[in-house]
Design a protein around this motif. Structure first.
Motif, short mmCIF file in Angstrom:
data_model
loop_
_atom_site.label_atom_id
_atom_site.label_comp_id
_atom_site.label_asym_id
_atom_site.label_seq_id
_atom_site.Cartn_x
_atom_site.Cartn_y
_atom_site.Cartn_z
N MET A 173 0.81 -1.05 -0.03
CA MET A 173 0.14 -0.08 -0.10
C MET A 173 0.78 1.15 -0.14
O MET A 173 0.16 2.44 0.08
CB MET A 173 -0.97 0.06 1.10
N LYS A 174 2.45 1.15 0.06
CA LYS A 174 3.13 2.24 -0.04
C LYS A 174 3.20 2.80 1.23
O LYS A 174 3.44 4.02 1.29
CB LYS A 174 2.97 3.13 -1.28
N LYS A 175 2.62 2.26 2.30
CA LYS A 175 2.49 3.04 3.63
C LYS A 175 3.93 2.49 4.66
O LYS A 175 3.83 1.61 5.21
CB LYS A 175 1.29 2.52 4.57
N TYR A 176 5.39 2.83 4.00
CA TYR A 176 6.15 2.45 4.39
C TYR A 176 6.73 2.38 6.05
O TYR A 176 7.26 1.61 6.50
CB TYR A 176 7.57 2.79 3.58
N LEU A 207 12.21 7.81 -0.76
CA LEU A 207 10.96 8.43 -0.03
C LEU A 207 11.24 9.67 0.26
O LEU A 207 12.31 10.28 0.16
CB LEU A 207 10.69 7.51 1.37
N SER A 208 10.05 10.30 0.88
CA SER A 208 10.13 11.83 1.31
C SER A 208 11.04 11.74 2.61
O SER A 208 10.99 10.88 3.45
CB SER A 208 8.75 12.30 1.42
N LYS A 209 11.32 13.02 2.87
CA LYS A 209 12.13 13.32 3.96
C LYS A 209 11.26 12.99 5.26
O LYS A 209 11.77 12.46 6.43
CB LYS A 209 12.52 14.84 4.11
N PHE A 210 9.89 13.17 5.35
CA PHE A 210 9.07 13.12 6.38
C PHE A 210 8.78 11.59 6.26
O PHE A 210 8.83 11.38 7.80
CB PHE A 210 7.66 13.74 5.97
N THR A 211 8.76 10.92 5.45
CA THR A 211 8.70 9.39 5.72
C THR A 211 9.82 8.88 6.31
O THR A 211 9.78 7.96 6.99
CB THR A 211 8.16 8.85 4.17
N ASN A 212 10.99 9.10 5.78
CA ASN A 212 12.27 8.71 6.24
C ASN A 212 12.44 9.03 7.67
O ASN A 212 13.02 8.07 8.70
CB ASN A 212 13.38 9.43 5.37
N GLU A 213 12.00 10.11 8.09
CA GLU A 213 12.11 10.53 9.35
C GLU A 213 11.37 9.57 10.51
O GLU A 213 11.67 9.26 11.47
CB GLU A 213 11.85 12.07 9.73
N LYS A 214 10.02 9.39 9.98
CA LYS A 214 8.96 8.63 10.83
C LYS A 214 9.82 7.05 10.89
O LYS A 214 9.63 6.43 12.00
CB LYS A 214 7.64 8.42 9.90
#
Length: 611
Positions: A173-176, A207-214
């Motif tokens: 679902m690309k919810k990494y 991935l986006s910076k936001f997703t990487n940080e999560k």
């Protein structure tokens, strides 16, 4: 007439009642139905599936085959009837009820009650519930399943319940970030699945910076060692090398730090990799420190060597042992690295009794320093002490190489004859030793016996065997020299000089052969090898002149043209001239076996010139 016979046979084949009457072999009928289904005769296949299912109502394979067709037809009435028959045949076991749940979901029946009943009655059987939830997830009811999972986890006190499956689900679902969160729950319960999960996370796209940080926060928050290993690899993927190094140091993950160090070296960050090798040697346990010493020494050794195989497509004989030297050059600027490597190998082989390190030390003494006597004694000691067959074989072959480098053909033959028939060798090992025998025969100019034995060996090889092309290269040369024994003796004398690292003497012999040569194909072979040797002598202009001195024949014409292109490309850095020559080659030699590597290289330097 044939047409009517075929129609008759087809009609007979498609009458299910007669088919059933003719045979009670359910498996045979099942395969026949599969064949009908694959050819698009769905109704006929369904008819047979139904009849063998009714005769074998507890057989899940037959049930599923029929179910698959009924789903496509959206025939809910038949599906509900069949699943009841199947469940009854299985004494209404809880596992058979999973099939009932599936059909109720597909047909939009009152499946929620069935699901809730299955969960409540089997709340402690997590393996069973895993199958129940998979039916929901695979049939479009993921949302309902997701809302129910926390309850199961709370009652069972198992946060890992269905976590691995959800990790993959969220990946799809690309919810990494949620995928990582679930993988970590699974990993806490099953730490031996680290490599599998780490590989999955490594395949995440950019991935986006936001997703990487999560994702990073999830990994930081986890209290398992495995999460720190994944985080270090994730940092490295994001090019946050200092963070990766610092994390592994903090948690004392020395084995992973060694792997990271080797990857850092591949990025050509030499100072940092040197520092880390030393850190691991000083701070790791004995086993990991020993491995770090070995890898560091190998790194220093490789960095101090000069790579003479600068022309990847046109290089003469591609390091074929019959035509090349085992010796390597050491960069003057890095000779201190070589001595440091020697010291490390010597330390390992002396203090840890490590024969692999001792072998590496022998390689340096032989190939780099040309200390033939010292190298021979090292290889001889390894051969006598080691219980590792592969290491013993390598050491024995090197004893032969050293003897050849000394010019001792007879001693080399004696070594092989003394050891080739020992019981320790496999058939492949003996063939490798026979290849050494044939190399000696080559230097002795024994053309007939050599050709026959290589032919016998080649028959037993597949084209994928590592020595297949090497043998073919030698046999092509032997064919050129057929009935030219006197010239062949001079030519093989030159090859023996090359093996001994006496390149200037080899050049003189080959030049003399070229002057008096009247056979154009033979002349092309000698000229092509001369140019290759001149390049290794750093006499680029002389090599170009040699290649342009006359039109070469056969495959050597193609190789000579490619060598000229690669000289412009790799040595002179004249990409404009190289591109033109590569392009002309592709146009003029469309059937050449060198088409693909030439095309790839042309594309690469064209892209480089655009940037």
């Amino acid at each position: 007439m044939i047409k009517y016979i075929m129609i008759y046979l087809l009609v007979c084949f498609l009458i299910p009642e007669k088919v059933i009457a003719q045979s009670n072999n359910a498996e045979s009928l099942y395969r026949r139905a599969r064949g009908l289904e694959n050819t698009g005769l769905i109704d006929e296949a369904e008819n047979i599936y139904y009849q063998i299912f009714i005769k074998n109502p507890n057989n899940e394979k037959y049930y599923n085959a029929l179910k698959k067709i009924l789903i496509k037809k959206n025939d809910c009435l038949e599906m509900m009837n069949n699943v009841e028959i199947f469940s009854n045949a299985r004494a209404n076991s809880k596992y058979s009820k999973i099939n009932t749940l599936e059909i109720e979901i597909i047909c939009n029946a009152d499946w929620e009650n069935t699901f809730n009943n299955l969960v409540e009655k089997n709340i402690t059987d997590l393996a069973f519930l895993n199958k129940v939830f998979s039916k929901l997830m695979n049939n479009g009811q993921a949302e309902y399943a997701l809302s129910s999972i926390p309850k199961i986890r709370k009652i069972s006190n198992k946060e890992s319940f269905y976590a691995n499956e959800l990790g993959y689900y969220y990946m799809s679902m690309k919810k990494y970030d949620q995928s990582v969160e679930e993988f970590l729950k699974h990993l806490k319960q099953f730490p031996n699945h680290l490599e599998m999960i780490n590989q999955r996370i490594a395949t995440f796209p950019e991935l986006s910076k936001f997703t990487n940080e999560k994702i990073i926060n999830h990994l930081i928050s986890s209290d398992t060692k495995e999460s720190k290993i994944i985080l270090a690899d994730f940092y490295f993927k994001l090019k946050l090398i200092n963070e990766s190094v610092g994390l592994l140091k903090k948690y004392g993950l020395m084995s992973e730090l060694l792997s990271l160090t080797q990857n850092i070296e591949k990025l050509n960050q030499i100072d940092l990799s040197n520092e880390l090798f030393i850190y691991i040697i000083e701070n790791g346990n004995q086993k990991i420190a020993q491995k770090a010493v070995f890898e560091f020494a190998k790194s220093l050794e490789n960095r101090s060597f000069i790579d003479e195989s600068q022309l990847p497509i046109s290089q003469f004989m591609k390091k074929n042992s019959f035509f090349s030297s085992p010796f390597v050059k050491i960069k003057d600027s890095d000779s201190n690295l070589m001595h440091r490597a020697i010291s490390l190998y010597d330390s390992l082989s002396t203090n840890q009794l490590d024969l692999n390190s001792f072998y590496r030390l022998g390689e340096i003494q032989f190939r780099a320093l040309e200390d033939l006597d010292a190298a021979f004694e090292i290889y001889k000691e390894i051969y006598g002490r080691s219980y590792n067959r592969d290491l013993r074989l390598k050491a024995l072959k090197r004893m032969i190489d050293v003897s050849l480098a000394k010019g001792n053909l007879e001693t080399s033959k004696q070594i092989i004859n003394e050891h080739i028939n020992q019981n320790i060798w496999s058939e492949d090992d003996r063939i490798e030793l026979r290849m050494k025998q044939n190399q000696i025969l080559f230097y002795e100019s024994n053309i007939d016996f050599l050709y026959d034995d290589l032919s016998i060996i080649l028959k037993d090889f597949s084209v994928d065997h590592k020595d297949y092309n090497e043998i073919l290269d030698v046999m092509r040369v032997l064919i050129i020299f057929k009935n030219k024994q006197n010239i062949f003796e001079k030519y093989t004398k030159a090859q023996f000089k090359i093996h001994q690292n006496r390149r200037n003497e080899a050049l003189l012999i080959l030049n003399d052969l070229l002057i008096g040569c009247e056979d154009n194909l033979l002349k092309s072979l000698i000229s092509y090898q001369l140019a290759s040797l001149l390049i290794k002598q750093n006499k680029i202009d002389a090599a170009i002149e040699q290649l342009k001195s006359f039109k070469h024949e056969g495959v050597y014409n193609e190789l000579s043209l490619l060598m000229l292109a690669e000289i412009d490309d790799y040595l002179l850095k004249d990409y404009t001239a190289a591109k033109k020559q590569y392009y002309d080659f592709l146009v003029n030699y469309p059937s050449s076996i060198y088409q693909e590597p030439t095309r790839i290289r042309l594309k690469k330097i064209t892209e480089l010139s655009i940037q």
